[in-house]
Design an enzyme around this catalytic site. Structure first.
Site, mmCIF file in Angstrom:
data_model
loop_
_atom_site.group_PDB
_atom_site.id
_atom_site.type_symbol
_atom_site.label_atom_id
_atom_site.label_comp_id
_atom_site.label_asym_id
_atom_site.label_seq_id
_atom_site.Cartn_x
_atom_site.Cartn_y
_atom_site.Cartn_z
ATOM 1 N N CYS A 38 0.856 -1.201 0.000
ATOM 2 C CA CYS A 38 0.000 0.000 0.000
ATOM 3 C C CYS A 38 0.883 1.238 0.000
ATOM 4 O O CYS A 38 0.594 2.241 -0.643
ATOM 5 C CB CYS A 38 -0.897 0.036 1.232
ATOM 6 S SG CYS A 38 -1.863 -1.454 1.504
ATOM 7 N N HIS A 45 1.087 5.196 -1.379
ATOM 8 C CA HIS A 45 0.372 6.052 -0.422
ATOM 9 C C HIS A 45 1.190 6.457 0.791
ATOM 10 O O HIS A 45 0.649 6.632 1.874
ATOM 11 C CB HIS A 45 -0.926 5.375 0.013
ATOM 12 C CG HIS A 45 -1.902 5.212 -1.103
ATOM 13 N ND1 HIS A 45 -2.509 6.284 -1.712
ATOM 14 C CD2 HIS A 45 -2.374 4.107 -1.732
ATOM 15 C CE1 HIS A 45 -3.325 5.842 -2.665
ATOM 16 N NE2 HIS A 45 -3.249 4.528 -2.702
ATOM 17 N N ARG A 85 -12.656 -0.283 -2.533
ATOM 18 C CA ARG A 85 -11.412 0.470 -2.751
ATOM 19 C C ARG A 85 -10.193 -0.421 -2.435
ATOM 20 O O ARG A 85 -9.220 -0.438 -3.172
ATOM 21 C CB ARG A 85 -11.426 1.738 -1.890
ATOM 22 C CG ARG A 85 -10.229 2.652 -1.985
ATOM 23 C CD ARG A 85 -9.963 3.177 -3.378
ATOM 24 N NE ARG A 85 -9.048 2.297 -4.109
ATOM 25 C CZ ARG A 85 -8.836 2.329 -5.426
ATOM 26 N NH1 ARG A 85 -9.464 3.187 -6.194
ATOM 27 N NH2 ARG A 85 -8.001 1.511 -5.992
ATOM 28 N N CYS A 110 -7.391 -1.828 -4.976
ATOM 29 C CA CYS A 110 -5.958 -1.578 -4.775
ATOM 30 C C CYS A 110 -5.179 -2.892 -4.864
ATOM 31 O O CYS A 110 -4.142 -2.955 -5.511
ATOM 32 C CB CYS A 110 -5.696 -0.922 -3.423
ATOM 33 S SG CYS A 110 -5.879 0.878 -3.434
#
Lengths: 269, 208
Positions: free
Chosen positions: A178, A182, A226, A230
């Site tokens: 992730c 991010h 979401r 991802c």
């Protein structure tokens, strides 16, 4: 609505053709204008209305409504519930987000089998998802409130720690985590800006906008979607709907997003 | 009153400590790994296996997300350098036109586009890098590569560096965000050569 939508379509055309003649900054400005235009008439309102109807309608083998569902603020309290999720629930002895909690209520109150309650979490062309509608309704009932996921119960704190681990865990053929996308501010994939989800200022702005109507998908999408999306992009397998992994990641993100105002269901590309 | 305040202060300190160190590192890892595995129960089995099982580089880079200690970084770079297979012919340059197509293409290795013998996978370079000036839809996770060859010189040394970088980016930057395209079988030798040409051919739009 229709003039707003027309303006939105014009903005889309602008956003798509602009890169040829305009510099990067202007392109981003065009996309921002398009978002502003769409804010005035969000198709998610249709999901909210359908969700409210589903919430109040007698359904399932027991033929009862969800009106006694406890989303954390007591049976039947929807107002403000979404702003306090994910949280620990004593009856399931688990930390749950809105969607996994809705599954619990569909099972315990309405008598659905768990696999049936989890069967259709994401809509597809020609196939509505009740979960998307219910989540839209529940989220909208916290609009304008500050997100305040508790993170106080030992299981909530444990979920945060596990989420922290999973957020930074690199794997798969592309070595993605992730945090690949991010962890840093001001980055983009193609023209899509990437929020730094460990930055409170940025997390507060985006975490609080799910569920959202996604123009590119023609549907409301939830936070569960979401995360699923991802992982798809990260070349990971399909993430199970309402998995503990999803909850842990949400608790991790909620810690940074706490204090942000809930704007869900929002409107996105 | 005083004792209450002391008790409150004591509780606060306790809660504060517990919040930061609730699980030991081993517990955290064991539980998170089990959780992740359970969360892919319905997913593609081969994909799940590859994701659940990290290689050493992935595990180390996950462990030190902020910055990896220097000694570990050197160890990773050494092991990754050893994976790079340069073309037997010694020719590192393919066709920049093909390279541009590969740079634009993000196809492959997702659960909806698992790969096919008839459809090579993409490199998706533009997702993170600026390359040819005509393409304005580029990402910024990686540095701009516009005028890469022109700025560095069209030499054997730079071509070899680029081939190695695309083949295995961790050989020169231990925990780089960039995928290991050759090492992990995303791009073929010919495709990597085409991408080298996109960066290193004087005729490539990247060097205009």
């Amino acid at each position: 609505m229709s003039s707003t939508m027309r303006a939105a379509v014009a903005a889309v055309v602008l956003a798509c053709t602009a890169p040829i003649v305009l510099a990067q900054g202007s392109t981003e400005k065009g996309i921002e204008q398009y978002r502003q235009a769409l804010k005035e008439g969000n198709p998610a309102e249709l999901w909210e209305a359908r969700g409210e109807d589903l919430w109040k309608r007698k359904r399932g083998p027991k033929n009862v409504s969800l009106e006694q569902c406890d989303l954390g603020q007591g049976p039947g309290v929807v107002r403000g519930a979404y702003a306090h999720l994910p949280r620990y629930f004593a009856d399931t002895d688990k930390v749950q987000d809105a969607e996994s909690r809705l599954v619990t209520c569909m099972v315990t109150l309405q008598g659905f089998k768990e696999e049936d309650a989890k069967k259709n979490p994401f809509s597809a062309p020609g196939r509505h998802s009740d979960m998307e509608a219910l989540t839209s309704y529940v989220a909208a009932e916290s609009k304008g409130m500050k997100l305040n996921a508790p993170l106080a119960h030992p299981k909530e704190r444990e979920a945060f720690e596990l989420g922290d681990y999973l957020f930074h865990r690199r794997a798969g053929p592309h070595d993605y985590s992730c945090s690949t996308c991010h962890a840093e501010s001001g980055k983009r994939i193609r023209l899509q800006e990437l929020p730094a989800l460990t930055d409170p200022g940025e997390a507060q702005k985006v975490f609080t906008t799910w569920p959202a109507y996604r123009v590119s998908q023609g549907s409301v999408r939830t936070m569960q979607h979401r995360l699923y999306d991802c992982y798809w992009q990260m070349r990971h397998p399909q993430l199970d709907f309402a998995s503990d992994t999803a909850t842990a990641l949400m608790v991790y993100m909620a810690k940074f997003a706490n204090g942000g105002e809930v704007h869900a269901p929002a409107l996105k590309r | 009153m005083k004792t209450t305040m002391l008790a409150v202060a004591g509780l606060t300190i306790m809660a504060g400590c517990a919040a930061t160190t609730q699980l030991t590192e081993n517990e955290r890892q064991t539980r998170a790994e089990a959780m992740l595995k359970a969360g892919f129960s319905k997913g593609n089995k081969a994909m799940a296996e590859r994701v659940v099982q990290q290689d050493e580089t992935q595990a180390l880079c996950s462990k030190y997300p902020e910055s990896v200690p220097e000694a570990i970084a050197s160890r990773i770079q050494e092991s990754q350098q050893a994976t790079i297979r340069y073309p037997a012919s010694g020719n590192l340059m393919g066709d920049w036109r093909q390279g541009e197509k590969i740079a634009q293409d993000g196809w492959g290795m997702r659960f909806t586009d698992m790969g096919s013998p008839n459809r090579p996978m993409g490199g998706n370079c533009y997702a993170c890098h600026q390359l040819a000036p005509d393409e304005l839809s580029y990402g910024t996770l990686g540095p701009s590569l516009y005028q890469f060859g022109k700025a560095r010189g069209y030499t054997d040394e730079v071509r070899r560096y680029v081939y190695g970088k695309v083949y295995n980016a961790k050989a020169t930057n231990a925990c780089s965000n960039m995928p290991r395209f050759g090492h992990n079988g995303i791009l073929t030798e010919q495709q990597i050569k085409d991408v080298v040409a996109l960066l290193m051919d004087p005729a490539s739009p990247v060097n205009r």
